[in-house]
Write a protein that holds these residues in place. Structure first.
Motif, PDB file in Angstrom:
ATOM      1  N   MET A   1      -9.396  17.592   1.312  1.00  8.15           N
ATOM      2  CA  MET A   1     -10.654  17.897   0.642  1.00  8.15           C
ATOM      3  C   MET A   1     -11.638  16.430   0.436  1.00  8.15           C
ATOM      4  N   GLN A   2     -10.830  15.170   0.747  1.00  5.69           N
ATOM      5  CA  GLN A   2     -11.288  14.054   0.544  1.00  5.69           C
ATOM      6  C   GLN A   2     -11.826  13.717  -0.874  1.00  5.69           C
ATOM      7  N   LEU A   3     -10.788  14.099  -1.574  1.00  4.65           N
ATOM      8  CA  LEU A   3     -10.826  13.774  -3.148  1.00  4.65           C
ATOM      9  C   LEU A   3      -9.934  12.629  -3.417  1.00  4.65           C
ATOM     10  N   ILE A   4      -9.110  12.244  -2.682  1.00  2.00           N
ATOM     11  CA  ILE A   4      -8.289  10.856  -2.828  1.00  2.00           C
ATOM     12  C   ILE A   4      -8.132  10.470  -1.574  1.00  2.00           C
ATOM     13  N   ARG A   5      -7.719   9.013  -1.773  1.00  2.46           N
ATOM     14  CA  ARG A   5      -7.393   8.467  -0.550  1.00  2.46           C
ATOM     15  C   ARG A   5      -6.580   7.123  -0.864  1.00  2.46           C
ATOM     16  N   LYS A   6      -5.866   6.608   0.473  1.00  2.00           N
ATOM     17  CA  LYS A   6      -5.015   5.345  -0.008  1.00  2.00           C
ATOM     18  C   LYS A   6      -5.722   4.181  -0.154  1.00  2.00           C
ATOM     19  N   ASN A   7      -5.364   3.463  -0.841  1.00  2.00           N
ATOM     20  CA  ASN A   7      -5.839   1.770  -1.251  1.00  2.00           C
ATOM     21  C   ASN A   7      -4.865   1.049  -2.001  1.00  2.00           C
ATOM     22  N   ALA A   8      -4.612   0.106  -1.218  1.00  2.00           N
ATOM     23  CA  ALA A   8      -3.579  -0.965  -1.555  1.00  2.00           C
ATOM     24  C   ALA A   8      -2.470  -0.534  -2.118  1.00  2.00           C
ATOM     25  N   GLY A   9      -1.778   0.605  -1.644  1.00  2.00           N
ATOM     26  CA  GLY A   9      -0.442   0.963  -2.256  1.00  2.00           C
ATOM     27  C   GLY A   9      -0.686   2.288  -3.153  1.00  2.00           C
ATOM     28  N   ARG A  10      -1.908   2.619  -3.412  1.00  2.00           N
ATOM     29  CA  ARG A  10      -2.151   3.888  -4.293  1.00  2.00           C
ATOM     30  C   ARG A  10      -3.022   4.908  -3.689  1.00  2.00           C
ATOM     31  N   LEU A  11      -2.764   5.822  -4.534  1.00  2.00           N
ATOM     32  CA  LEU A  11      -3.903   6.987  -4.067  1.00  2.00           C
ATOM     33  C   LEU A  11      -4.804   6.834  -5.236  1.00  2.00           C
ATOM     34  N   VAL A  12      -6.074   6.842  -4.666  1.00  2.00           N
ATOM     35  CA  VAL A  12      -7.217   6.596  -5.815  1.00  2.00           C
ATOM     36  C   VAL A  12      -8.271   7.605  -5.404  1.00  2.00           C
ATOM     37  N   LEU A  13      -9.126   7.938  -6.521  1.00  2.00           N
ATOM     38  CA  LEU A  13     -10.269   8.941  -6.259  1.00  2.00           C
ATOM     39  C   LEU A  13     -11.249   8.340  -5.432  1.00  2.00           C
ATOM     40  N   THR A  14     -11.739   9.279  -4.643  1.00  2.00           N
ATOM     41  CA  THR A  14     -13.060   9.091  -3.903  1.00  2.00           C
ATOM     42  C   THR A  14     -14.211   9.478  -4.884  1.00  2.00           C
TER      43      THR A  14
ATOM     44  N   ARG B   1      -6.602   3.335 -12.330  1.00  2.00           N
ATOM     45  CA  ARG B   1      -5.681   2.494 -11.146  1.00  2.00           C
ATOM     46  C   ARG B   1      -5.143   3.288 -10.148  1.00  2.00           C
ATOM     47  N   GLY B   2      -5.112   4.423 -10.290  1.00  2.00           N
ATOM     48  CA  GLY B   2      -4.671   5.330  -9.116  1.00  2.00           C
ATOM     49  C   GLY B   2      -2.950   5.845  -9.322  1.00  2.00           C
ATOM     50  N   ILE B   3      -2.607   6.551  -8.318  1.00  2.00           N
ATOM     51  CA  ILE B   3      -1.020   6.850  -8.190  1.00  2.00           C
ATOM     52  C   ILE B   3      -0.258   5.740  -7.293  1.00  2.00           C
ATOM     53  N   ARG B   4       0.673   5.205  -8.147  1.00  2.00           N
ATOM     54  CA  ARG B   4       1.546   4.248  -7.462  1.00  2.00           C
ATOM     55  C   ARG B   4       2.292   4.938  -6.162  1.00  2.00           C
ATOM     56  N   LEU B   5       2.269   4.315  -5.179  1.00  2.00           N
ATOM     57  CA  LEU B   5       3.155   4.841  -4.169  1.00  2.00           C
ATOM     58  C   LEU B   5       4.363   3.877  -3.846  1.00  2.00           C
ATOM     59  N   THR B   6       5.499   4.392  -3.488  1.00  2.00           N
ATOM     60  CA  THR B   6       6.855   3.815  -3.297  1.00  2.00           C
ATOM     61  C   THR B   6       6.641   3.124  -1.803  1.00  2.00           C
TER      62      THR B   6
END
Length: 479
Positions: free
Chosen positions: A350-363, A300-305
């Motif tokens: 390094m384009q390993l993660i990106r923001k998506n819907a308030g989270r950091l998700v894997l590319t 689900r990714g890393i939740r952002l505040t």
């Protein structure tokens, strides 16, 4: 970068000495080359600084210059001059270096004169001067003479005493003053009472001992001086079977002047003295901080505040998985933990993660790096050695990685061994042609390199510090 030395101070000194330079009458070389045991003393050094060398007599003076630079510990960043033995020429005459010849000076070229044309008997001597502004004068005096045979090496250091002063440290009086003070407790020296020394003391490595000199290292440097350029290049680009240097390192090698190329070859040799194929577990430990972020971003990714920071629960997990000591706080707030901010920024770059819907998700690349240790190493290679980077930053990263990779022995605590790394990086950067306000690179200017050192875990003292040389080697050379 340029093959020319750092000239302004040397040229100023030369202008005050300009006069007609006479031809020097040198005798014919002996029928059989000589093996000369000479002692090279840095004049005026207290305590003494000297090298006992065995040199082949059929070396030309320009070759002797390169060997003296290596034996003493200079970096050939200033002009030099050989003065003939007494009786061969009028006072003030000197042999012509390549720089003198390019300036159309008159006289006898040093490249046309053999050492055993000048030194034949015990106590024969002449002077060698380096850096005309500082006036480092060396007395070369014969101690023993013997016939040379085809197996006699060009140069061997038999004994040495005293470390060579660093480049641009002032003159011999300045160095003697520094050594006198350093013999006391350095932590208690009132440097404010010695303004003429304080500015140079800041440039010295921590725990410097001016009495320590490594004869084995000198002999390795002498060997590299006499190694053909093509062999040195091969040593850096392909130091062992099945590996090849990353293109960024190859570019630095292609532009390297001789002193830098020898330094790079020495580091490459050291890096592969203890070669082993790292296990995936080794690489995962060495890359733990980045791997921890990828692990948290999986699913689900890393939740952002609301403020856009990583949620505290993820911060705590990343710190725990990375085994990174936090100097203050709990490490559960990204906005107050620079380390977490840097890791996130690096993984994003390094384009390993990106923001998506308030989270950091894997590319897609992030999924590959999470499951393949080699893919994460490749991403770090792109991060630190990207050819699009600012050239000075890229070269700092190259120099730092080379120095870390060369310290591969597990017999010594790596955290201790890396304490003088900034001074070594500064020296390599200076050899690479970079300069600061003083004409040379100083450690405090190495912010990108220091960030890389921190990233490798060298300041942590944990398992990652032991594996840092392996990771640096895997980044610099591709299998």
């Amino acid at each position: 970068m340029t093959d020319l030395p750092d000239l302004p101070r040397d040229l100023f000194a030369m202008m005050s000495q300009l006069s007609f330079n006479a031809e020097i009458s040198v005798p014919e070389p002996p029928a059989q080359p000589l093996a000369l045991t000479v002692r090279v003393d840095l004049r005026g050094a207290k305590p003494p600084i000297w090298r006992r060398l065995q040199l082949r007599g059929d070396l030309t003076l320009n070759q002797v210059h390169d060997l003296l630079q290596a034996a003493m510990g200079w970096q050939n960043s200033h002009l030099h001059r050989f003065l003939p033995p007494k009786g061969l020429a009028p006072p003030g005459a000197y042999f012509l270096s390549d720089f003198d010849l390019s300036d159309r000076a008159t006289g006898t070229p040093e490249a046309a004169v053999r050492l055993d044309q000048l030194l034949r008997q015990v106590d024969d001597s002449f002077d060698y001067e380096y850096d005309f502004g500082a006036g480092w004068r060396h007395l070369i005096r014969v101690e023993q003479v013997a016939p040379a045979d085809p197996q006699t090496p060009p140069a061997v250091c038999l004994k040495a005493k005293g470390m060579c002063p660093p480049e641009d440290i002032g003159d011999i009086r300045t160095w003697n003053g520094l050594v006198e003070e350093l013999q006391k407790d350095p932590s208690r020296i009132p440097w404010a009472d010695h303004p003429e020394l304080a500015q140079y003391h800041k440039r010295l490595p921590p725990d410097l001992d001016p009495h320590v000199v490594d004869v084995e290292a000198i002999n390795n440097d002498l060997r590299l001086v006499m190694t053909p350029r093509e062999k040195l290049i091969s040593t850096v680009l392909a130091p062992t079977a099945g590996v090849i240097a990353t293109p960024t390192l190859a570019e630095l090698v292609d532009l390297a002047r001789p002193e830098l190329l020898r330094a790079l070859a020495a580091r490459a040799e050291a890096a592969w003295q203890e070669p082993h194929q790292p296990s995936p577990g080794d690489v995962q430990i060495a890359t733990a901080p980045w791997h921890a972020i990828l692990s948290q971003a999986e699913g689900r990714g890393i939740r952002l505040t609301e403020a856009g920071w990583m949620a505290p629960v993820h911060c705590e997990r990343i710190i725990a998985m990375s085994e990174i000591p936090i100097p203050y706080g709990k490490g559960n707030r990204e906005n107050s933990t620079p380390l977490l901010q840097r890791l996130r920024a690096q993984c994003t770059k390094m384009q390993l993660i990106r923001k998506n819907a308030g989270r950091l998700v894997l590319t897609q690349r992030g999924y590959g790096a999470l499951n393949d240790a080699g893919a994460l190493v490749a991403a770090l290679r792109d991060l630190w050695l990207d050819s699009e980077r600012v050239p000075s930053t890229r070269d700092q990263h190259l120099c730092a990685l080379l120095l870390v990779a060369s310290l591969t022995s597990v017999s010594t605590n790596p955290q201790r061994r890396f304490q003088d790394l900034p001074e070594q990086i500064a020296s390599l950067m200076t050899l690479a042609g970079w300069s600061g306000e003083q004409g040379y690179i100083e450690p405090f200017q190495l912010i990108p390199a220091q960030s890389l050192i921190d990233g490798l875990g060298l300041n942590d003292g944990g398992r990652r510090a032991w594996l840092a040389p392996m990771l640096a080697r895997e980044i610099l050379w591709q299998r």
